[in-house]
Design an enzyme around this catalytic site. Structure first.
Site, PDB file in Angstrom:
ATOM      1  N   SER A 177       0.858  -1.190   0.000  1.00  0.00           N
ATOM      2  CA  SER A 177       0.000   0.000   0.000  1.00  0.00           C
ATOM      3  C   SER A 177       0.892   1.237   0.000  1.00  0.00           C
ATOM      4  O   SER A 177       1.697   1.400  -0.913  1.00  0.00           O
ATOM      5  CB  SER A 177      -0.957  -0.027   1.199  1.00  0.00           C
ATOM      6  OG  SER A 177      -1.886   1.034   1.116  1.00  0.00           O
ATOM      7  N   THR A 178       0.808   2.069   1.025  1.00  0.00           N
ATOM      8  CA  THR A 178       1.570   3.321   1.051  1.00  0.00           C
ATOM      9  C   THR A 178       3.065   3.066   0.884  1.00  0.00           C
ATOM     10  O   THR A 178       3.657   2.293   1.632  1.00  0.00           O
ATOM     11  CB  THR A 178       1.339   4.053   2.388  1.00  0.00           C
ATOM     12  OG1 THR A 178      -0.050   4.089   2.665  1.00  0.00           O
ATOM     13  CG2 THR A 178       1.903   5.457   2.343  1.00  0.00           C
ATOM     14  N   HIS A 203      -2.661  -1.177  -3.357  1.00  0.00           N
ATOM     15  CA  HIS A 203      -3.800  -0.276  -3.171  1.00  0.00           C
ATOM     16  C   HIS A 203      -3.618   0.945  -4.065  1.00  0.00           C
ATOM     17  O   HIS A 203      -2.701   1.743  -3.859  1.00  0.00           O
ATOM     18  CB  HIS A 203      -3.913   0.164  -1.715  1.00  0.00           C
ATOM     19  CG  HIS A 203      -4.213  -0.963  -0.770  1.00  0.00           C
ATOM     20  ND1 HIS A 203      -3.908  -0.919   0.573  1.00  0.00           N
ATOM     21  CD2 HIS A 203      -4.804  -2.171  -0.974  1.00  0.00           C
ATOM     22  CE1 HIS A 203      -4.297  -2.036   1.153  1.00  0.00           C
ATOM     23  NE2 HIS A 203      -4.841  -2.823   0.233  1.00  0.00           N
ATOM     24  N   MET A 296      -0.094   1.201   5.078  1.00  0.00           N
ATOM     25  CA  MET A 296      -0.864   1.584   6.262  1.00  0.00           C
ATOM     26  C   MET A 296      -1.999   0.585   6.485  1.00  0.00           C
ATOM     27  O   MET A 296      -2.572   0.062   5.535  1.00  0.00           O
ATOM     28  CB  MET A 296      -1.449   2.980   6.025  1.00  0.00           C
ATOM     29  CG  MET A 296      -2.407   3.473   7.071  1.00  0.00           C
ATOM     30  SD  MET A 296      -1.543   4.106   8.500  1.00  0.00           S
ATOM     31  CE  MET A 296      -2.920   4.902   9.342  1.00  0.00           C
ATOM     32  N   ASP A 299      -4.611  -4.622   6.112  1.00  0.00           N
ATOM     33  CA  ASP A 299      -5.001  -5.479   4.996  1.00  0.00           C
ATOM     34  C   ASP A 299      -3.874  -6.458   4.678  1.00  0.00           C
ATOM     35  O   ASP A 299      -2.718  -6.064   4.529  1.00  0.00           O
ATOM     36  CB  ASP A 299      -5.322  -4.630   3.764  1.00  0.00           C
ATOM     37  CG  ASP A 299      -5.920  -5.436   2.630  1.00  0.00           C
ATOM     38  OD1 ASP A 299      -6.513  -6.495   2.916  1.00  0.00           O
ATOM     39  OD2 ASP A 299      -5.803  -5.013   1.473  1.00  0.00           O
TER      40      ASP A 299
END
Length: 357
Positions: A177-178, A203, A296, A299
């Protein structure tokens, strides 16, 4: 009460500025400390207040967002979330912004159905919160919140089905993600053209994943593409889940393929890492090597434990090399990680386990 995250909104559209301000004001963890119609106005705002996060449009009059981003990152780095229109030109500019230090991407909110706006609000607020936790470096050049669903919303738990895992080739699954766009680029650049097939959930908003896949394909020895329904997993191929679609690993005999599904947000995301990982546990089991990278939230944590329990080999990126340590940390807490290691060592570890060493 914890201090709220201060947000500055920079966008030439008055409607977008107002919509974002409404979304942020409805979240008790966020506070709008100003809006600006272009970077020159934003620079004036920054003389009086230093926000925790800036949301930044790319195409604006007088000065474009990329130029403004460079100035921020070379002088006083502040986490920036790029707020971009869904266009091919916008997608390419967005990835340039990520290279210059932006940490998240959101698409401009569209006021259509209530469900769309609510889901959009969740993703936008989560992106800002993730950016606020990001490790920054200087660059030398009143909406309802939906419940946080698990992978049960897309496919049943492993305990409710019979695992169908036989002798077959290795397959790699990765979630991020991030900070994941650059982490994935570093990972894939180190994998050879004959590497076992790789399925990735990053993401990212709808339509941006296709541009991301093309960008990686031009850089890497493996062939990288945005996944299509029923795409086969083959050596030398990387499939990236399309934004706004869950991706599941499936198997037909000894051959793996991917299935794309709509459905609710899972762990507040679509695509969800948990959905990919659970399907990998079910259909791949001990033939899977899984990695969870910077990001972050949580998930992928439950799905990685399910892979671990099914016999897969699991790797988490370490805190020192993560932009945000949230997702790997949660996976470690779940007890589903065999090895925690720096990003630079993960490609060799993947290859070692795929080769049975």
């Amino acid at each position: 009460m914890p201090q709220r995250i201060k947000v500055l909104i920079v966008d030439d559209s008055a409607l977008v500025r107002q919509t974002l301000a409404d979304i942020f004001s409805a979240d008790p963890e966020l506070e709008v400390v100003g809006t600006a119609s272009d970077p020159f106005v934003a620079a004036k705002r920054l003389e009086n207040v230093v926000p925790d996060v800036i949301t930044l449009d790319v195409e604006m009059p007088r000065m474009d967002g990329i130029t403004f981003l460079k100035k921020i990152m070379t002088q006083h780095p502040i986490p920036v979330v790029i707020c971009s229109a869904v266009t091919e030109k916008g997608a390419e500019a967005t990835f340039k912004a990520m290279e210059y230090g932006a940490v998240e991407i959101i698409t401009k909110p569209r006021i259509s159905t209530k469900q769309f706006l609510e889901e959009s609000a969740i993703r936008i607020c989560d992106a800002v919160k993730a950016a606020a936790r990001a490790r920054m470096k200087k660059v030398t050049e009143k909406l309802a919140v939906a419940p946080k669903l698990s992978a049960d919303a897309v496919l049943p738990p492993i305990s409710q089905v019979t695992r169908t895992v036989g002798a077959t080739s290795k397959v790699v699954v990765v979630g991020a993600s991030t900070g994941g766009t650059e982490a994935l680029a570093n990972l894939l650049l180190s994998l050879p053209s004959n590497c076992p097939p790789v399925a990735i959930v990053q993401h990212m908003p709808e339509h941006f994943t296709n541009a991301f896949a093309r960008r990686l394909d031009a850089m890497c020895a493996m062939h990288v593409k945005e996944a299509e329904d029923n795409d086969r997993m083959e050596p030398g191929k990387v499939l990236i889940a399309p934004g706004n679609m869950h991706m599941l690993l499936k198997r037909n005999g000894s051959h793996y393929f991917v299935e794309l599904k709509e459905g609710p947000l899972v762990r507040r995301h679509r695509p969800s890492v948990d959905v990919l990982f659970r399907s990998a546990a079910r259909y791949g089991g001990k033939n899977v090597v899984g990695a969870i990278l910077t990001g972050m939230g949580d998930d992928g944590a439950v799905g990685m434990k399910e892979m671990f329990d099914a016999g897969a080999y699991t790797i988490a990126q370490d805190e020192a090399t993560c932009v945000v340590f949230g997702m790997p940390q949660e996976a470690i807490k779940q007890g589903g990680v065999h090895k925690v290691m720096p990003l630079g060592g993960i490609p060799a570890e993947i290859l070692r386990m795929c080769n049975g060493n």
